[in-house]
Design an enzyme around this catalytic site. Sequence first.
Site, PDB file in Angstrom:
ATOM      1  N   CYS A   2     -31.698 -45.991 -13.483  1.00  0.00           N
ATOM      2  CA  CYS A   2     -31.209 -46.896 -12.448  1.00  0.00           C
ATOM      3  C   CYS A   2     -30.107 -47.798 -12.984  1.00  0.00           C
ATOM      4  CB  CYS A   2     -32.347 -47.767 -11.954  1.00  0.00           C
ATOM      5  SG  CYS A   2     -33.827 -46.849 -11.568  1.00  0.00           S
ATOM      6  N   ARG A  27     -24.776 -42.781 -14.325  1.00  0.00           N
ATOM      7  CA  ARG A  27     -26.155 -42.800 -14.813  1.00  0.00           C
ATOM      8  C   ARG A  27     -27.085 -41.977 -13.910  1.00  0.00           C
ATOM      9  NH1 ARG A  27     -27.021 -47.721 -17.926  1.00  0.00           N
ATOM     10  NH2 ARG A  27     -29.109 -47.955 -17.095  1.00  0.00           N
ATOM     11  N   TRP A  76     -33.063 -44.467  -9.326  1.00  0.00           N
ATOM     12  CA  TRP A  76     -33.466 -43.096  -9.713  1.00  0.00           C
ATOM     13  C   TRP A  76     -34.976 -43.134  -9.583  1.00  0.00           C
ATOM     14  CZ3 TRP A  76     -30.788 -38.856 -12.106  1.00  0.00           C
ATOM     15  CH2 TRP A  76     -31.600 -37.896 -12.675  1.00  0.00           C
ATOM     16  N   ASN A 102     -34.852 -52.219 -13.146  1.00  0.00           N
ATOM     17  CA  ASN A 102     -34.841 -50.916 -13.821  1.00  0.00           C
ATOM     18  C   ASN A 102     -36.088 -50.809 -14.673  1.00  0.00           C
ATOM     19  OD1 ASN A 102     -32.340 -50.504 -12.806  1.00  0.00           O
ATOM     20  ND2 ASN A 102     -31.258 -50.582 -14.755  1.00  0.00           N
ATOM     21  N   GLY A 103     -36.617 -49.592 -14.817  1.00  0.00           N
ATOM     22  CA  GLY A 103     -37.772 -49.412 -15.701  1.00  0.00           C
ATOM     23  C   GLY A 103     -39.061 -49.341 -14.921  1.00  0.00           C
ATOM     24  N   GLU A 496     -35.068 -25.051 -31.582  1.00  0.00           N
ATOM     25  CA  GLU A 496     -34.260 -26.016 -30.841  1.00  0.00           C
ATOM     26  C   GLU A 496     -33.099 -26.539 -31.708  1.00  0.00           C
ATOM     27  OE1 GLU A 496     -33.723 -26.764 -27.966  1.00  0.00           O
ATOM     28  OE2 GLU A 496     -32.829 -28.766 -27.995  1.00  0.00           O
ATOM     29  N   LYS A 500     -29.126 -26.083 -30.854  1.00  0.00           N
ATOM     30  CA  LYS A 500     -28.177 -27.211 -30.766  1.00  0.00           C
ATOM     31  C   LYS A 500     -26.947 -26.924 -31.606  1.00  0.00           C
ATOM     32  CE  LYS A 500     -29.320 -28.648 -27.991  1.00  0.00           C
ATOM     33  NZ  LYS A 500     -30.358 -28.673 -27.012  1.00  0.00           N
ATOM     34  N   GLU A 503     -24.749 -24.005 -30.127  1.00  0.00           N
ATOM     35  CA  GLU A 503     -24.063 -24.216 -28.843  1.00  0.00           C
ATOM     36  C   GLU A 503     -22.947 -25.244 -28.929  1.00  0.00           C
ATOM     37  OE1 GLU A 503     -26.359 -25.679 -25.483  1.00  0.00           O
ATOM     38  OE2 GLU A 503     -27.625 -26.848 -26.808  1.00  0.00           O
ATOM     39  N   HIS A 519     -39.815 -10.506 -44.414  1.00  0.00           N
ATOM     40  CA  HIS A 519     -39.738  -9.218 -43.714  1.00  0.00           C
ATOM     41  C   HIS A 519     -38.316  -8.902 -43.246  1.00  0.00           C
ATOM     42  CE1 HIS A 519     -44.046  -9.023 -43.923  1.00  0.00           C
ATOM     43  NE2 HIS A 519     -44.119 -10.239 -43.386  1.00  0.00           N
ATOM     44  N   LYS A 615     -24.083 -27.156 -17.372  1.00  0.00           N
ATOM     45  CA  LYS A 615     -25.304 -27.953 -17.471  1.00  0.00           C
ATOM     46  C   LYS A 615     -26.462 -27.310 -16.702  1.00  0.00           C
ATOM     47  CE  LYS A 615     -27.640 -31.544 -18.717  1.00  0.00           C
ATOM     48  NZ  LYS A 615     -28.065 -31.552 -20.126  1.00  0.00           N
TER      49      LYS A 615
HETATM   50  C1  F6R Z   1     -29.368 -26.272 -24.231  1.00  0.00           C
HETATM   51  C2  F6R Z   1     -29.656 -26.394 -22.815  1.00  0.00           C
HETATM   52  C3  F6R Z   1     -30.097 -25.173 -22.081  1.00  0.00           C
HETATM   53  C4  F6R Z   1     -31.112 -25.514 -20.991  1.00  0.00           C
HETATM   54  C5  F6R Z   1     -31.431 -24.291 -20.146  1.00  0.00           C
HETATM   55  C6  F6R Z   1     -32.489 -24.567 -19.119  1.00  0.00           C
HETATM   56  O1  F6R Z   1     -28.980 -27.474 -24.787  1.00  0.00           O
HETATM   57  O2  F6R Z   1     -29.520 -27.422 -22.243  1.00  0.00           O
HETATM   58  O3  F6R Z   1     -30.604 -24.218 -22.950  1.00  0.00           O
HETATM   59  O4  F6R Z   1     -32.275 -25.993 -21.588  1.00  0.00           O
HETATM   60  O5  F6R Z   1     -30.259 -23.861 -19.494  1.00  0.00           O
HETATM   61  O6  F6R Z   1     -32.125 -25.601 -18.277  1.00  0.00           O
HETATM   62  P1  F6R Z   1     -33.185 -26.361 -17.388  1.00  0.00           P
HETATM   63  O7  F6R Z   1     -34.057 -27.137 -18.323  1.00  0.00           O
HETATM   64  O8  F6R Z   1     -32.368 -27.257 -16.506  1.00  0.00           O
HETATM   65  O9  F6R Z   1     -33.954 -25.342 -16.646  1.00  0.00           O
END
Ligand code: F6R
Length: 620
Positions: A2, A27, A76, A102-103, A496, A500, A503, A519, A615
């Site tokens: 928010c 935000r 939000w 907020n919060g 993970e 990161k 990508e 292996h 995204k």
């Molecule tokens: C990597 C990343 C993607 C998402 C994936 C699923 O940093 O953001 O691998 O995790 O595209 O996205 P959601 O979680 O929105 O289903």
Amino acid sequence: MCGIIGYVGPRECRDLLLEGLRRLEYRGYDSAGLSLLSEEEIGSVHAVGNLERLRDAVADGNGHLRGSTGIGHTRWATHGRVTEANAHPHSDTTNRVHIALNGIVENWSELRQRLAATGAEFTSETDAEVVAHLIAHHLNGEQAVPASPSASRDLAEAVRLAYNDLRGHYAFVAMSADHPGVLVGARKECPLVVGIGEGESFIASAIPAFLAETRNVQLVQDGEIVELSPSGSRFIEPVSGAPIERAIEEVDWDDEAAEKGGYESFMLKEIHEQADAVAETLAGRLDSEAIDLGDIGIPDEFLRNVRRVVIVACGTSYHAGLVGRYSIETWARVPAEMDVASEFRYRNPLLDERDLVIGISQSGETADTLAAMRLARERGAKVLSITNIMGSQATRDADGVIFTRAGLEIGVAATKTFVAQVIAMQLFALKLAGLHGTLGPEVTTTLITQLRRMPHMIAELVDSVDEQARRIADQFKDCGFFLYLGRHVGLAICLEGALKLKEISYIPTDAYAAGEMKHGPIALLDENTPVICVATDSPVLDKMMSNIAEVQARGAHVVAVATEGTHVDAEEVIKVPRTDWLLQPALAIIPLQLVAYYIARARGLNVDQPRNLAKTVTVE
Ligand code: F6R
């Protein structure tokens, strides 16, 4: 998350507030509102949707909304649906006190009952509304409705008393019809800043909201109250009421830097927001002895008899699901499986009405995850969605929802939403363990106490490992390949961390179960290979130590992430705070995010928008 903006001064402030809210749009929000004080009356307008809708609602009032003291808010939703009534500002029963918050207020339910008993009438489903009634109650001499309309206390004192009644983490700004020319803000963990102009003052949840008007800023610290008037500010310590000195600082950010809160990128900002994201995800969900997720739409009776949990997700969300799978099996002793959604949906999975399928999706719009959830429902399973976005498709395709409350994530590489997903899955696993009676009360209480401390541990860790992460990035930035090795939940963190790095830096990476190294992947090792080993505390730590020794024997460079107090023999060791071993993942990922970040930056790359990635992935 928010946004809050407030103004007090000589100018007609409606448009100033709208502009402030526009500058906080990045935000994320689902509804918005304004309250303005004029001639000892407060007028207020709320709208669901974007700021255009709020502008229209303001215009529909024929310029009714006027005043030179006012507050605005973008919401939000966390408690209560996305409706006009739930949008802020909220007011007390007599419409004399308005607040924007907020919060989360954790003890809202008990306060609501207490205030209702003195005559307070509630008009929303939010936790925030209690704060308006509580301030009014203190202004009116401990009554919800005053005996006479004149206020008995000053607003700052009433806010101070209210602050001491509240539990949670929040920031709010209050105004009162009986106190024209005054705004009072309070901060408990969530951000709040003051802007000092010429004969006018601003208050906001982030500097961009008023940066076009003034660059003179005072930071409200955690646990402080501030009273604003056109002539400046007065900071107050909330327990004693003692004054606090606060210097004015000048910020030299341009608009773009301001949107990023002074960070060089959204991704770095979001890495730093992880403590807040976790605090929000936990808020109101931890009792001292149990997890209270509220009504998640899946009956406890079903969960008590559930045969199997199947988790489906993509990308980063898949990695959060892996941590969740281990947590469910270890704590609740319920069989749990994890699958990539795009595989699951095409493998003709065996499911029935005794199964629970959990779809994890930050956006709630990922095509494969949604398809997997729909398939599960068609086959009779109950479906629970874990998502960050209210109203997203995942919330509509599921029987129940647990929201992560990480706020809007702009950087394409998921960071704060991952940590929030891990925590949400662990809350669910603990709830399930409670229903299955598989953890003793002592273990449960220890885990809950440690979860409570998690936001502070994360906040400290993000700062304390920054320097080391930069150094490691500098040493290895030109390497052509990184291997990540881990076991159990450490493997999920390796997957993970490796995602990161690949990508955002475009460096090939591989993440492997450490026991599998011999292996095949061992062939990749030579004296140029950096190997990131997640060696946090766990029942398989000894095995991981042997794997590290094997890697070092091949001359490769080991960067280990380990738990404080554990000795790991490696070239570089990054320490994370000690917790129960299953709670280590939300900490262990942080140095890996930072190392990936600084490598990509050292290579001059745009971390917020990596090539070929979006995204939200809505195509199959
Ligand atoms: C990597 C990343 C993607 C998402 C994936 C699923 O940093 O953001 O691998 O995790 O595209 O996205 P959601 O979680 O929105 O289903």
